[in-house]
Write an enzyme that holds these catalytic residues in place. Structure first.
Site, short mmCIF file in Angstrom:
data_model
loop_
_atom_site.label_atom_id
_atom_site.label_comp_id
_atom_site.label_asym_id
_atom_site.label_seq_id
_atom_site.Cartn_x
_atom_site.Cartn_y
_atom_site.Cartn_z
N ASP A 36 -5.01 4.99 -6.97
CA ASP A 36 -5.12 3.86 -6.15
C ASP A 36 -3.85 4.30 -5.32
O ASP A 36 -3.03 5.25 -5.49
CB ASP A 36 -4.51 2.73 -7.11
CG ASP A 36 -4.27 1.33 -6.15
OD1 ASP A 36 -5.16 1.31 -5.40
OD2 ASP A 36 -3.27 0.80 -6.77
N ASP A 38 -1.39 1.74 -3.09
CA ASP A 38 -0.65 0.85 -3.03
C ASP A 38 0.16 0.78 -4.61
O ASP A 38 -0.40 0.23 -5.42
CB ASP A 38 -0.81 -0.49 -2.58
CG ASP A 38 -1.40 -0.63 -1.25
OD1 ASP A 38 -1.24 0.56 -0.50
OD2 ASP A 38 -2.27 -1.50 -0.74
N GLY A 80 -4.80 -5.46 -5.87
CA GLY A 80 -6.10 -4.66 -5.95
C GLY A 80 -7.30 -5.17 -5.34
O GLY A 80 -8.30 -4.22 -5.56
N ARG A 83 -8.77 -7.69 1.03
CA ARG A 83 -8.18 -8.63 1.50
C ARG A 83 -8.90 -10.03 1.41
O ARG A 83 -7.98 -10.95 1.02
CB ARG A 83 -7.66 -8.36 2.83
CG ARG A 83 -6.44 -9.06 3.64
CD ARG A 83 -6.41 -8.74 5.05
NE ARG A 83 -6.69 -7.45 5.31
CZ ARG A 83 -7.19 -6.90 6.24
NH1 ARG A 83 -7.66 -7.86 7.29
NH2 ARG A 83 -7.09 -5.55 6.57
N SER A 158 -7.47 -1.44 0.51
CA SER A 158 -6.80 -1.74 1.68
C SER A 158 -7.79 -1.07 2.53
O SER A 158 -7.96 0.02 2.62
CB SER A 158 -5.38 -1.33 1.48
OG SER A 158 -4.89 -1.37 2.89
N ASN A 160 -6.27 -0.77 5.34
CA ASN A 160 -4.97 -0.09 6.08
C ASN A 160 -4.82 1.32 5.37
O ASN A 160 -3.71 1.81 5.58
CB ASN A 160 -3.67 -0.70 6.11
CG ASN A 160 -3.68 -2.08 6.85
OD1 ASN A 160 -4.20 -2.12 7.91
ND2 ASN A 160 -3.54 -3.23 5.95
N ASP A 216 -2.15 0.51 -10.78
CA ASP A 216 -0.98 -0.30 -11.00
C ASP A 216 -1.22 -1.71 -11.12
O ASP A 216 -0.63 -2.59 -11.48
CB ASP A 216 0.36 0.03 -10.17
CG ASP A 216 0.05 -0.76 -8.57
OD1 ASP A 216 0.85 -1.39 -8.31
OD2 ASP A 216 -1.22 -0.44 -8.17
#
Length: 265
Positions: A36, A38, A80, A83, A158, A160, A216
């Site tokens: 992952d 972030d 997770g 968006r 994401s 991003n 996470d």
């Protein structure tokens, strides 16, 4: 292309026994490692948390919604997930329904997509202004994987993700990137469904039973567990070790430095 769901998957993570691990496994013994982004590779979770809070504090105040935004909302509804799914989930928790809208919606529009774009504008500005650096412990693990010839991939909800990787200067460390853009193009469901992890494994040419997934987020751990990956590692950045284990993590660490230290030369 869409990955096949594990047999019997019906939107819930199968119950899995949490096995006591006397020492941390050697990640280089597996065929690939899926990360992952972030909270695992970069501390962008902190930027996301701040951006979500700023946006929802204002939105809830303007709409007179109670209770107001709380820290647990991030872990329960946003962390997770893609968006727009996160926006819909959080609004639904307050018994608020708005039109879904379109991804092209202006951030000022009160649709799920418009609200999601509003948050993204805040996040992008912070990323441009402050930049980002990868976790040193994660970089040490990536160095060990590179030395052993074990490929790595990013599996992120994401949109991003590529901008974050570029800002951190680590894009070339990952052979495959399955992010929110890919998920939208391939019509893949959000975590905790396993599809994004399964697609990443498929694109690397490996099978879940020989692959590590590191997450996470609670929904991310549930996603990897639903995909029946050989080793699901939870990185506790605030979700809680017990919670991550209950979601399906075989082992939980506070930082990937623990793996790097356990298997350093």
């Amino acid at each position: 292309m869409s990955a096949k769901q594990p047999r019997g998957y019906a939107g819930r993570v199968p119950q899995r026994e949490v096995v006591a691990v006397p020492e941390l496994p050697d990640l280089t013994a597996y065929d690939a490692v899926l990360f992952d982004l972030d909270g695992v590779v970069t501390p962008t979770a902190e930027v996301h948390m701040h951006a979500w809070k700023a946006m929802f504090d204002r939105l809830f105040a303007d709409w007179g919604i109670t209770p107001g935004y709380t820290p647990s909302d991030y872990f329960d509804h946003l962390d997770g997930k893609k968006r727009y799914d996160g926006v819909a989930s959080l609004l639904r928790s307050r018994d608020v329904e708005v039109p879904w809208g379109d991804p092209s919606d202006d951030p000022s529009v009160d649709t799920v997509c418009g609200i999601g774009n509003r948050k993204n504008a805040v996040f992008s500005q912070v990323l441009r202004d402050e930049g980002i650096a990868a976790y040193p412990g994660t970089m040490r693990v990536l160095d060990q994987l590179d030395a052993a010839g074990v490929p790595a991939a990013i599996v992120s909800s994401s949109k991003n993700a590529r901008d974050v990787l570029a800002a951190a200067g680590v894009t070339d460390r990952f052979r495959v990137i399955v992010d929110g853009v890919v998920a939208e193009e391939e019509h893949l469901p959000s975590k905790p469904a396993p599809d994004v992890f399964l697609v990443a494994a498929q694109r690397l040419g490996v099978t879940p039973d020989r692959t590590v997934a590191i997450e996470d987020a609670i929904s991310g751990v549930e996603s990897a567990a639903a995909g029946r990956f050989a080793l699901v590692v939870g990185v506790n950045r605030g979700a809680g070790a017990d919670t991550l284990q209950a979601a399906g993590a075989h082992v939980v660490v506070s930082d990937l430095d623990e793996f790097a230290d356990a298997h350093s030369d």
